[in-house]
Design an enzyme around this catalytic site. Sequence first.
Site, short mmCIF file in Angstrom:
data_model
loop_
_atom_site.label_atom_id
_atom_site.label_comp_id
_atom_site.label_asym_id
_atom_site.label_seq_id
_atom_site.Cartn_x
_atom_site.Cartn_y
_atom_site.Cartn_z
N ASP A 207 0.85 -1.20 0.00
CA ASP A 207 0.00 0.00 0.00
C ASP A 207 0.89 1.24 0.00
OD1 ASP A 207 -2.49 1.23 -0.04
OD2 ASP A 207 -2.65 1.33 2.14
N ASN A 212 1.01 7.09 3.14
CA ASN A 212 1.70 6.26 4.13
C ASN A 212 3.16 6.64 4.29
OD1 ASN A 212 -0.39 4.61 5.07
ND2 ASN A 212 -0.21 3.21 3.33
N ASP A 225 2.49 1.82 8.08
CA ASP A 225 1.34 0.96 7.81
C ASP A 225 1.64 -0.19 6.85
OD1 ASP A 225 -1.13 -0.18 7.64
OD2 ASP A 225 -2.15 1.56 6.79
#
Length: 329
Positions: A207, A212, A225
């Site tokens: 991701d 992030n 994350d």
Amino acid sequence: MTAPFDVLTPDLAMEAVREAFALDLEGIWIPYPSYVNRVYGLRTTEGRDFVAKFYRPGRWTTEAIREEHSFLAELAEAEIPVASPLADSEGDTLPALVLETGDGRETRYPFALFPRRGGRGFDAETDEDWLRLGRLAGRVHAVGARRPAEHRATFRPGLLTEYLRELEREGLPHPECRAEFFEAAEEARSILDPLLANARLLRIHGDFHRGNILDRPGEGLLLMDFDDMAMGPAVQDLWLLLPGPSDECAREFALILEGYEEFRPFDPRESALIEPLRFLRMIHYLAWQARQRRDSGFLRHFPDWGSRAFWIKETEDLKDQLRRVDSGR
């Protein structure tokens, strides 16, 4: 049916963290915006800040979460800025809270505690910014390529079909859209699966978008994350950094690759996966939402999810993305 997090209150979460990590916590908790997990900001009476993450029951096995923690430890050892989970008083990074649900069953909530790491959001504006993003991805993948993850999700042929079957089992999408929705998905699958069959897989963040990534002056870019850590092609982490469709971002992608290849080579054939992977992500996101739609917190934020209008728009978006997939063949 009791939703997975309905019985987990912030007070119970705080008490579990207090006991496992022998911390003297203030009685204040700050909920973070997460629908997959429950995440709270906590502070000790000494003024130390932490983030506690309670993993959604049933989404990951214990072994899968431990692989996430192991990857983070390897990255930290390689001096790549990440937030690694802390060990509790027994030396474990993954304690668990067991609660009884309304139907009398016990539910296990694994959780982890991280030091709170602040920073500024990072928006790439200059050539050097794009190079920095590429270097960060290259460093992460250089570590990720050392060994496989045996218990994490894998980008493989058939993955899109699994998400589609999950939606179908739930009676989704809306009947008026169903035929068009699955027709578009099947065409995308016929393009995606052969490409994935020939892709080299490694441990990736999964991701890797700019939301992030934090910029910490004096330390560099901090990657957050790792919930979606997976075995996948390198390009999965790279295309998420782009500000738009691949045919509109050739310059940015070239700069990302320039920085990336300072640390490991990139197979240019993987570029053909970018738009098919974007299609996969759209379907994955719908399946992810479908799993959570019965949670009270989700419904408060997405009251129109699943409506006829919602599925009409999603189907049109998928058809638009399919045209990008087709144009890139």
